[in-house]
Design a protein around this motif. Structure first.
Motif, mmCIF file in Angstrom:
data_model
loop_
_atom_site.group_PDB
_atom_site.id
_atom_site.type_symbol
_atom_site.label_atom_id
_atom_site.label_comp_id
_atom_site.label_asym_id
_atom_site.label_seq_id
_atom_site.Cartn_x
_atom_site.Cartn_y
_atom_site.Cartn_z
ATOM 1 N N LEU A 117 0.835 -1.207 0.000
ATOM 2 C CA LEU A 117 0.000 0.000 0.000
ATOM 3 C C LEU A 117 0.871 1.259 0.000
ATOM 4 N N ALA A 118 1.960 1.218 0.761
ATOM 5 C CA ALA A 118 2.848 2.392 0.809
ATOM 6 C C ALA A 118 3.427 2.659 -0.583
ATOM 7 N N ARG A 119 3.690 1.603 -1.339
ATOM 8 C CA ARG A 119 4.263 1.753 -2.683
ATOM 9 C C ARG A 119 3.230 2.248 -3.690
ATOM 10 N N GLU A 120 2.014 1.643 -3.600
ATOM 11 C CA GLU A 120 1.082 1.836 -4.701
ATOM 12 C C GLU A 120 -0.148 2.684 -4.410
ATOM 13 N N ALA A 121 -0.567 2.719 -3.147
ATOM 14 C CA ALA A 121 -1.862 3.351 -2.888
ATOM 15 C C ALA A 121 -1.777 4.870 -3.017
ATOM 16 N N ASP A 122 -2.910 5.426 -3.377
ATOM 17 C CA ASP A 122 -3.007 6.873 -3.499
ATOM 18 C C ASP A 122 -3.374 7.424 -2.121
ATOM 19 N N VAL A 123 -2.367 7.703 -1.307
ATOM 20 C CA VAL A 123 -2.634 8.202 0.054
ATOM 21 C C VAL A 123 -1.923 9.531 0.263
ATOM 22 N N HIS A 124 -2.482 10.344 1.157
ATOM 23 C CA HIS A 124 -1.894 11.660 1.431
ATOM 24 C C HIS A 124 -1.056 11.658 2.689
ATOM 25 N N LEU A 125 -1.446 10.809 3.656
ATOM 26 C CA LEU A 125 -0.799 10.791 4.971
ATOM 27 C C LEU A 125 -0.758 9.350 5.466
ATOM 28 N N ALA A 126 0.048 9.133 6.520
ATOM 29 C CA ALA A 126 0.064 7.779 7.091
ATOM 30 C C ALA A 126 0.309 7.813 8.583
ATOM 31 N N VAL A 127 -0.288 6.839 9.274
ATOM 32 C CA VAL A 127 -0.090 6.648 10.712
ATOM 33 C C VAL A 127 0.461 5.229 10.879
ATOM 34 N N LEU A 128 1.684 5.135 11.398
ATOM 35 C CA LEU A 128 2.347 3.825 11.464
ATOM 36 C C LEU A 128 2.591 3.371 12.900
ATOM 37 N N ASP A 129 2.137 2.166 13.207
ATOM 38 C CA ASP A 129 2.557 1.491 14.424
ATOM 39 C C ASP A 129 3.990 1.036 14.158
ATOM 40 N N VAL A 130 4.848 1.044 15.171
ATOM 41 C CA VAL A 130 6.246 0.690 14.915
ATOM 42 C C VAL A 130 6.459 -0.820 14.940
ATOM 43 N N ASN A 131 6.020 -1.449 16.025
ATOM 44 C CA ASN A 131 6.267 -2.879 16.179
ATOM 45 C C ASN A 131 5.134 -3.675 15.543
ATOM 46 N N LEU A 132 5.439 -4.405 14.470
ATOM 47 C CA LEU A 132 4.384 -5.125 13.763
ATOM 48 C C LEU A 132 4.397 -6.628 14.049
ATOM 49 N N GLY A 133 5.031 -7.031 15.119
ATOM 50 C CA GLY A 133 5.066 -8.458 15.416
ATOM 51 C C GLY A 133 6.033 -9.199 14.514
ATOM 52 N N GLU A 134 5.798 -9.155 13.202
ATOM 53 C CA GLU A 134 6.703 -9.852 12.266
ATOM 54 C C GLU A 134 7.904 -8.983 11.937
ATOM 55 N N GLY A 135 8.000 -7.833 12.542
ATOM 56 C CA GLY A 135 9.119 -6.932 12.250
ATOM 57 C C GLY A 135 8.682 -5.531 12.633
ATOM 58 N N ASN A 136 9.339 -4.504 12.092
ATOM 59 C CA ASN A 136 8.899 -3.146 12.389
ATOM 60 C C ASN A 136 8.501 -2.457 11.088
ATOM 61 N N SER A 137 7.922 -1.252 11.259
ATOM 62 C CA SER A 137 7.354 -0.584 10.082
ATOM 63 C C SER A 137 8.349 0.366 9.408
ATOM 64 N N TYR A 138 9.621 0.305 9.796
ATOM 65 C CA TYR A 138 10.598 1.227 9.190
ATOM 66 C C TYR A 138 10.690 1.100 7.659
ATOM 67 N N PRO A 139 10.643 -0.115 7.117
ATOM 68 C CA PRO A 139 10.697 -0.196 5.640
ATOM 69 C C PRO A 139 9.516 0.524 4.982
ATOM 70 N N ILE A 140 8.355 0.529 5.665
ATOM 71 C CA ILE A 140 7.187 1.249 5.141
ATOM 72 C C ILE A 140 7.458 2.751 5.209
ATOM 73 N N ALA A 141 8.052 3.169 6.345
ATOM 74 C CA ALA A 141 8.388 4.584 6.530
ATOM 75 C C ALA A 141 9.337 5.053 5.427
ATOM 76 N N ASP A 142 10.302 4.204 5.068
ATOM 77 C CA ASP A 142 11.282 4.580 4.045
ATOM 78 C C ASP A 142 10.611 4.832 2.693
ATOM 79 N N ILE A 143 9.659 3.969 2.350
ATOM 80 C CA ILE A 143 8.953 4.137 1.078
ATOM 81 C C ILE A 143 8.157 5.440 1.087
ATOM 82 N N LEU A 144 7.466 5.698 2.221
ATOM 83 C CA LEU A 144 6.665 6.914 2.318
ATOM 84 C C LEU A 144 7.553 8.154 2.199
ATOM 85 N N ARG A 145 8.716 8.089 2.840
ATOM 86 C CA ARG A 145 9.657 9.210 2.776
ATOM 87 C C ARG A 145 10.074 9.483 1.336
ATOM 88 N N GLU A 146 10.367 8.392 0.649
ATOM 89 C CA GLU A 146 10.772 8.517 -0.750
ATOM 90 C C GLU A 146 9.670 9.137 -1.602
#
Lengths: 343, 124
Positions: free
Chosen positions: B45-74
């Motif tokens: 979704l971070a790569r493809e979805a048409d979104v204006h803003l995002a709210v990210l939980d950090v700890n996702l159980g299977e890992g953390n959301s930093y890779p999602i944050a990186d895509i959004l930053r880009e």
């Protein structure tokens, strides 16, 4: 290499080893101990030799409760006749009388004819490890206690905040959900937050709805903590719905819960039997959203709800999350400790 | 609340009940919401979805959301972290990102999301 040289090398190895090494003869008397062993026990080799008795009677003669520990019952002694690398943990008695925990590895020594002629024992002081385990146990206890108290506090805040509402139902709904959450936490607490039994979770969640009205059939399974909590809420919502609108709302209705697990793939069925005719619109709101949407998304689950003549049938197919991805409480304990100090 | 000019917010949160809360708070304030509860879903979704803003939980159980944050930053999509650990629990690479400590008041979330919006407007 000359014999003298190899003996000197061996001596250097033994003297510099940080693990205590004891060499015992066939009578269980100590024939040799290295420097680390002298430091650990408080006795010098010559003192031990002078005692002329089994080593057990010098450094292992008392149990942690202070009672006498006879040689015949000593697990290290048992290494003497047959077993290689007998391992375990014991409590030794220091020269000054104090007790200390150790981990040992004992192996027999054989002569050319493979006859056992003695025992070699390595011993490691595990006081630090034991103390760390104890700190961890205390922290987990403290955390469990706080989680429970926090849930009770939330319950009280809700009761106080909504006490003037004339409609008691919202508070009842809230209480029963909070208690479902709390029951799941109790199971996890009892298991040190490592895992929970699927069977126990189902039993505990349906208990408030009248256990005799349910039949359960399926194998037990260990569940990860996150799956446990969400599944508890899902089962609770199904049960609430059944008792309000479904089979549990009439006197002879019941719920048959069956499940099977193959290669970590769980197939779960909730089948309401002898219920009133239910129609889909009755099943909406929080429970439906939690089960159909959130639970499905959280665990990549396939959820199928159908409204049959006799009541709701809910089928779930989900790959059980693996324990390798699970959050380990122990690894976060130092951080929790910090938080504890700040608050 | 249908709103032609509604902004779309990507919510990444791996706990079912918390995800429902965040979604409700945002929807009640007139935002469109897309929820991802697993890392892979969040990433796509971070790569493809048409979104204006995002709210990210950090700890996702299977890992953390930093890779999602990186895509959004880009992609230049402003986001905030919502985490039980608070700002101190964030990896140093993300120290400047606005952070909400869970649990929070619904108004706090809306206020922070609106601020994200303002900073995004000024950035353009």
């Amino acid at each position: 290499m000359s014999l003298l040289e190899s003996e000197r090398q061996l001596q250097a190895v033994l003297s510099n080893a940080t693990v205590a090494i004891f060499l015992m003869d066939e009578r269980q008397h100590c024939a040799y101990m290295n420097r680390a062993a002298e430091e650990l026990t408080g006795f010098t080799l010559s003192e031990v030799l002078a005692r002329d008795c089994p080593l057990h009677d010098v450094i292992h003669h008392k149990r942690p409760d202070g009672s006498h520990f006879p040689l015949e019952e000593c697990p290290i002694d048992r290494a003497f006749p047959t077993n290689d690398r007998e391992q375990g943990e014991e409590v030794f008695v220091h020269k000054d009388g104090s007790l200390y925990p150790v981990a040992f590895t004992a192996s027999p020594i054989r002569d050319k004819e493979a006859q056992v002629i003695g025992t070699i024992i390595e011993v490691r002081d595990i006081r630090e490890e034991k103390a760390a385990q104890e700190r961890q146990r205390l922290l987990i206890n403290e955390l469990n206690h706080r989680v429970k108290n926090t849930l009770a506090t939330v319950q009280s805040i809700a009761a106080q905040s909504f006490r003037t509402l004339s409609d008691r139902e919202p508070l009842e709904v809230f209480n029963s959900r909070l208690l479902a959450l709390s029951r799941a936490h109790t199971i996890l607490t009892d298991e040190n937050w490592e895992s929970a039994s699927l069977l126990l979770l189902i039993e505990s969640t349906i208990e408030p709805f009248g256990r005799p009205r349910f039949t359960l059939k399926g194998p037990d399974q260990r569940l990860t903590t996150k799956f446990t909590v969400t599944l508890a809420m899902v089962l609770h919502e199904l049960a609430v719905n059944a008792s309000k609108h479904g089979s549990l709302s009439v006197s002879d209705g019941r719920v048959d819960i069956t499940w099977s697990i193959e290669d970590a793939q769980l197939h779960f069925e909730w089948v309401e039997v002898n219920g009133p005719k239910v129609s889909p619109p009755q099943y909406a709101g929080f429970g439906s959203r939690l089960i159909r949407r959130q639970f499905a998304m959280e665990f990549n689950a396939e959820v199928n709800m159908s409204f049959k003549q006799a009541g709701l049938v809910c089928m779930v197919d989900v790959r059980l999350p693996s324990f390798t991805d699970q959050f380990h409480l122990g690894q976060y304990l130092p951080a929790l400790n910090e938080v504890g100090r700040d608050t | 609340m249908p709103n032609a000019r509604a902004q779309r917010v990507l919510v990444v949160e791996d706990e079912s009940l918390v995800a429902m809360l965040v979604e409700d708070i945002l929807v009640d304030s007139g935002y469109d919401v897309i929820v991802a509860m697993r890392l892979e879903a969040g990433l796509s979704l971070a790569r493809e979805a048409d979104v204006h803003l995002a709210v990210l939980d950090v700890n996702l159980g299977e890992g953390n959301s930093y890779p999602i944050a990186d895509i959004l930053r880009e992609r230049g999509i402003p986001f905030l972290f919502a985490t039980g650990y608070g700002a101190l629990g964030l990896s140093s690479a993300y120290q400047g990102i606005p952070t909400l400590q869970k649990p929070y008041h619904p108004d706090q979330l809306i206020k922070q999301v609106m601020q994200l919006n303002t900073s995004a407007l000024f950035a353009h």
